[in-house]
Design an enzyme around this catalytic site. Sequence first.
Site, PDB file in Angstrom:
ATOM      1  N   GLU A 127       2.138   1.586  13.952  1.00 21.66           N
ATOM      2  CA  GLU A 127       1.337   0.869  14.844  1.00 21.66           C
ATOM      3  C   GLU A 127       1.082  -0.376  15.910  1.00 21.66           C
ATOM      4  O   GLU A 127       2.503  -0.348  15.943  1.00 21.66           O
ATOM      5  CB  GLU A 127       1.033  -0.841  13.673  1.00 21.66           C
ATOM      6  CG  GLU A 127       2.067  -1.086  12.759  1.00 21.66           C
ATOM      7  CD  GLU A 127       2.500  -0.232  10.978  1.00 21.66           C
ATOM      8  OE1 GLU A 127       2.619   0.904  11.523  1.00 21.66           O
ATOM      9  OE2 GLU A 127       2.670  -0.559  10.479  1.00 21.66           O
ATOM     10  N   ASP A 167       2.110   5.062   4.155  1.00 20.61           N
ATOM     11  CA  ASP A 167       2.232   4.356   5.375  1.00 20.61           C
ATOM     12  C   ASP A 167       3.414   5.011   5.433  1.00 20.61           C
ATOM     13  O   ASP A 167       4.934   5.236   4.729  1.00 20.61           O
ATOM     14  CB  ASP A 167       1.731   3.468   5.557  1.00 20.61           C
ATOM     15  CG  ASP A 167       2.110   2.944   6.694  1.00 20.61           C
ATOM     16  OD1 ASP A 167       1.906   1.688   7.135  1.00 20.61           O
ATOM     17  OD2 ASP A 167       1.695   3.496   7.835  1.00 20.61           O
ATOM     18  N   ASN A 168       4.182   5.216   7.207  1.00 22.25           N
ATOM     19  CA  ASN A 168       5.216   4.647   7.262  1.00 22.25           C
ATOM     20  C   ASN A 168       6.517   6.363   6.904  1.00 22.25           C
ATOM     21  O   ASN A 168       7.717   6.268   6.460  1.00 22.25           O
ATOM     22  CB  ASN A 168       5.676   3.658   6.370  1.00 22.25           C
ATOM     23  CG  ASN A 168       5.080   3.013   7.756  1.00 22.25           C
ATOM     24  OD1 ASN A 168       4.070   2.122   6.319  1.00 22.25           O
ATOM     25  ND2 ASN A 168       4.890   2.446   8.930  1.00 22.25           N
ATOM     26  N   LYS A 191      10.304   0.859   1.005  1.00 24.59           N
ATOM     27  CA  LYS A 191       9.235   2.559   1.500  1.00 24.59           C
ATOM     28  C   LYS A 191      10.910   3.139   0.535  1.00 24.59           C
ATOM     29  O   LYS A 191      10.404   4.527   0.423  1.00 24.59           O
ATOM     30  CB  LYS A 191      10.192   2.896   3.368  1.00 24.59           C
ATOM     31  CG  LYS A 191       9.376   2.537   3.865  1.00 24.59           C
ATOM     32  CD  LYS A 191       8.157   2.619   3.731  1.00 24.59           C
ATOM     33  CE  LYS A 191       7.348   0.653   4.709  1.00 24.59           C
ATOM     34  NZ  LYS A 191       6.292   0.471   4.092  1.00 24.59           N
ATOM     35  N   ASP A 251       2.323   1.695   0.573  1.00 19.80           N
ATOM     36  CA  ASP A 251       2.812   0.624   1.934  1.00 19.80           C
ATOM     37  C   ASP A 251       3.711  -0.562   2.221  1.00 19.80           C
ATOM     38  O   ASP A 251       4.014  -2.059   2.364  1.00 19.80           O
ATOM     39  CB  ASP A 251       1.346   0.010   3.152  1.00 19.80           C
ATOM     40  CG  ASP A 251       1.767   0.184   4.732  1.00 19.80           C
ATOM     41  OD1 ASP A 251       0.912  -1.548   4.692  1.00 19.80           O
ATOM     42  OD2 ASP A 251       2.460   0.466   4.966  1.00 19.80           O
TER      43      ASP A 251
END
Length: 214
Positions: A199, A169-170, A144, A141
Site C-alpha cells: 500500500e 493480504d501481504n 502474518k 490481514d
Amino acid sequence: TQSTRPQRILGAVQQNATRGDPRSVVRAIDQYCRSQEWAMNVGDEKGCILDSVVSEVNPSTVLELGTYCGYSTVRIASLLPPHAKLITLEFNPKFAVIARQVIAWAGLEDKIQLVEGSSGDLIPKLKEQFGVKAFDLVFLDHWKDRYLPDTKLIEECGLLRKGGVLLADNVICPGAPEYLEFVRSSPRYESQYFKSHLEYTKVEDGLEKSVFLG
Ligand SMILES: O=C(CSCCNC(=O)c1cc(-c2ccc(F)cc2)cc(O)c1O)c1ccc(O)c(O)c1
Ligand SMILES: [Mg+2]
C-alpha cells in the site's frame, strides 16, 4: 497530548469524508496515507483487486481477520448485498475504538460486527456466539504468522463453505511463507496470486486468492 496514527486517520475521515458515504471514507483514508503518513491499510491498488474478488464472490457472510482502522472493513461492506453481514476480528483495543468510529462515519454499523479479541480464541466461538453457519469469504490481514494456524482452525470448525474463498493480504510483504506454501500445495485449495504493491509504495506485494474445494 500526542495523537496516534489511527486517531489522525479518523480525523482525516471526519474532515474529508461525507457521513454515510463509504467510498468517500475509503478515498479520504487513501488520500491521507498517500500524502501525509503511511499506514497499513490494504490501500487503493490492492483495494481494487479486493473489490473485484468481493464482487465476484458476492458473499452473504464475510470474516475479516485484522480490522486496524476499518479501511478494508468499509471497502468490503460497501459492496455487499442488502442482508449480507461482515464480522471483523481485532486484537488491539486501540485500533478497535477507532475502527468503530470509521465504520459509523461510513454508516455501515448494520452490516458490520466488530469483535475484539484474538482470532485464535474467537474463531471457535463464531458459530455458537454469532449464529454463523459458514463464511463465503475470509479476508486475512492480521498477524502474518497467524494466517496458517487460523486457516486450519477455520477448516476444523467447519466455517468455510465448499467454494468459499480465502483472500490473504501481504503474502509477499511482510510475507506469509508458510501460509503460501500450504494453500499452494494443498489439494483442497485452488490458489491464484494477484501481483500488486505494498500500500502507497512501489514495493512488491500481492494478494493470494484460495478457493476451498471442500
Ligand atoms: O490486526 C491485528 C494487529 S496486527 C496488524 C496486522 N497487519 C500488519 O502487520 C501489516 C503490516 C504491514 C507492513 C508493515 C511494515 C512494513 F515495513 C511493511 C508492511 C502491511 C500490512 O498491510 C499489514 O497488514 C491482529 C492481531 C492478532 C489477531 O488475532 C487479530 O485478530 C488481529
Ligand atoms: Mg495488510
